[in-house]
Scaffold this motif. Structure first.
Motif, PDB file in Angstrom:
ATOM      1  N   LYS A  19       0.858  -1.186   0.000  1.00 50.89           N
ATOM      2  CA  LYS A  19       0.000   0.000   0.000  1.00 50.89           C
ATOM      3  C   LYS A  19       0.896   1.237   0.000  1.00 50.89           C
ATOM      4  O   LYS A  19       1.993   1.211   0.547  1.00 50.89           O
ATOM      5  CB  LYS A  19      -0.911   0.008   1.221  1.00 50.89           C
ATOM      6  N   TYR A  21       1.150   5.762  -1.521  1.00 46.34           N
ATOM      7  CA  TYR A  21       0.558   7.041  -1.887  1.00 46.34           C
ATOM      8  C   TYR A  21      -0.064   7.057  -3.287  1.00 46.34           C
ATOM      9  O   TYR A  21      -0.976   7.840  -3.539  1.00 46.34           O
ATOM     10  CB  TYR A  21       1.617   8.146  -1.787  1.00 46.34           C
ATOM     11  N   SER A  22       0.454   6.239  -4.186  1.00 40.95           N
ATOM     12  CA  SER A  22      -0.047   6.226  -5.563  1.00 40.95           C
ATOM     13  C   SER A  22       0.379   4.913  -6.212  1.00 40.95           C
ATOM     14  O   SER A  22       1.280   4.228  -5.705  1.00 40.95           O
ATOM     15  CB  SER A  22       0.542   7.392  -6.350  1.00 40.95           C
ATOM     16  N   PRO A  23      -0.235   4.557  -7.331  1.00 42.90           N
ATOM     17  CA  PRO A  23       0.194   3.339  -8.030  1.00 42.90           C
ATOM     18  C   PRO A  23       1.678   3.384  -8.412  1.00 42.90           C
ATOM     19  O   PRO A  23       2.378   2.375  -8.287  1.00 42.90           O
ATOM     20  CB  PRO A  23      -0.703   3.292  -9.267  1.00 42.90           C
ATOM     21  N   THR A  24       2.175   4.530  -8.841  1.00 41.85           N
ATOM     22  CA  THR A  24       3.585   4.654  -9.205  1.00 41.85           C
ATOM     23  C   THR A  24       4.482   4.454  -7.988  1.00 41.85           C
ATOM     24  O   THR A  24       5.519   3.788  -8.072  1.00 41.85           O
ATOM     25  CB  THR A  24       3.855   6.033  -9.845  1.00 41.85           C
ATOM     26  N   PHE A  25       4.070   5.015  -6.857  1.00 41.56           N
ATOM     27  CA  PHE A  25       4.825   4.842  -5.616  1.00 41.56           C
ATOM     28  C   PHE A  25       4.885   3.360  -5.240  1.00 41.56           C
ATOM     29  O   PHE A  25       5.943   2.827  -4.916  1.00 41.56           O
ATOM     30  CB  PHE A  25       4.169   5.652  -4.488  1.00 41.56           C
ATOM     31  N   VAL A  26       3.748   2.682  -5.307  1.00 35.86           N
ATOM     32  CA  VAL A  26       3.677   1.258  -4.951  1.00 35.86           C
ATOM     33  C   VAL A  26       4.529   0.418  -5.908  1.00 35.86           C
ATOM     34  O   VAL A  26       5.261  -0.477  -5.460  1.00 35.86           O
ATOM     35  CB  VAL A  26       2.213   0.764  -4.903  1.00 35.86           C
ATOM     36  N   GLU A  27       4.451   0.689  -7.197  1.00 37.62           N
ATOM     37  CA  GLU A  27       5.264  -0.059  -8.166  1.00 37.62           C
ATOM     38  C   GLU A  27       6.753   0.077  -7.842  1.00 37.62           C
ATOM     39  O   GLU A  27       7.495  -0.910  -7.883  1.00 37.62           O
ATOM     40  CB  GLU A  27       5.000   0.443  -9.587  1.00 37.62           C
ATOM     41  N   PRO A  54       9.344   8.492  -6.587  1.00 42.20           N
ATOM     42  CA  PRO A  54       8.182   8.884  -7.391  1.00 42.20           C
ATOM     43  C   PRO A  54       7.503  10.173  -6.910  1.00 42.20           C
ATOM     44  O   PRO A  54       6.681  10.740  -7.622  1.00 42.20           O
ATOM     45  CB  PRO A  54       7.216   7.707  -7.241  1.00 42.20           C
ATOM     46  N   LEU A  55       7.834  10.642  -5.716  1.00 45.44           N
ATOM     47  CA  LEU A  55       7.180  11.821  -5.153  1.00 45.44           C
ATOM     48  C   LEU A  55       8.021  13.088  -5.226  1.00 45.44           C
ATOM     49  O   LEU A  55       7.506  14.184  -5.011  1.00 45.44           O
ATOM     50  CB  LEU A  55       6.826  11.562  -3.681  1.00 45.44           C
ATOM     51  N   ASP A  58       7.425  16.772  -6.931  1.00 43.81           N
ATOM     52  CA  ASP A  58       6.474  17.704  -6.339  1.00 43.81           C
ATOM     53  C   ASP A  58       7.137  18.407  -5.156  1.00 43.81           C
ATOM     54  O   ASP A  58       7.407  17.770  -4.136  1.00 43.81           O
ATOM     55  CB  ASP A  58       5.227  16.948  -5.875  1.00 43.81           C
ATOM     56  N   ALA A  61       5.634  17.751  -1.776  1.00 42.32           N
ATOM     57  CA  ALA A  61       5.555  16.377  -1.265  1.00 42.32           C
ATOM     58  C   ALA A  61       6.093  16.319   0.160  1.00 42.32           C
ATOM     59  O   ALA A  61       7.069  17.006   0.501  1.00 42.32           O
ATOM     60  CB  ALA A  61       6.340  15.438  -2.170  1.00 42.32           C
TER      61      ALA A  61
END
Length: 140
Positions: A19, A21-27, A54-55, A58, A61
């Motif tokens: 789990k 913050y985002s699908p990209t983070f999880v990948e 991945p964050l 920003d 972030a």
């Protein structure tokens, strides 16, 4: 290769169950978890690390924030006390089965969790630890 981690991610990796913050983070985290599970060496760094990657584009972030820097300092101190030595930037750690078991045991008792206070993921981590770390992605 070496996985660059900020100190509080030494704690996060113990309960990571896919789990984030985002699908990209999880990948990204899934790839890192596989490398950690294979025993790839960790290098401690200051600031955003390979998990944060991945964050970081920003500027708003949370990985750039003072609260996360404070969380790093607390985690670094707790894990250093547990391991019996200094643990600053540049320190290298191998995520062996013995080390992961030791960290998880002390995480479950709360001994190394001062850095987790106020973290939005703390409830999930509590559950993962209470359930015996079922489904964790970083495994020896």
């Amino acid at each position: 290769m070496t996985i660059r981690l900020r100190p509080h991610h030494l704690l996060c990796m113990l309960t990571y169950v896919g789990k984030g913050y985002s699908p990209t983070f999880v990948e990204n985290y899934e790839r890192i978890a596989a490398r950690l599970s294979a025993g790839e060496e960790i290098e401690l760094i200051e600031g955003p690390d390979d998990i944060c990657a991945p964050l970081t584009a920003d500027p708003e972030a949370h990985c750039h924030g003072a609260s996360v820097t404070a969380r790093d300092a607390q985690a670094q101190a707790s894990v250093a006390r547990l391991l019996g030595g200094p643990l600053g930037p540049g320190a290298r750690i191998t995520p062996s089965a013995t080390l992961l078991a030791h960290l998880r045991k002390t995480f479950a008792t709360g001994e190394i969790r001062s850095a987790c206070s106020g973290c939005e993921w703390s409830g999930l981590c509590d559950t993962v630890a209470e359930e015996g770390y079922l489904g964790v992605r970083v495994a020896p």
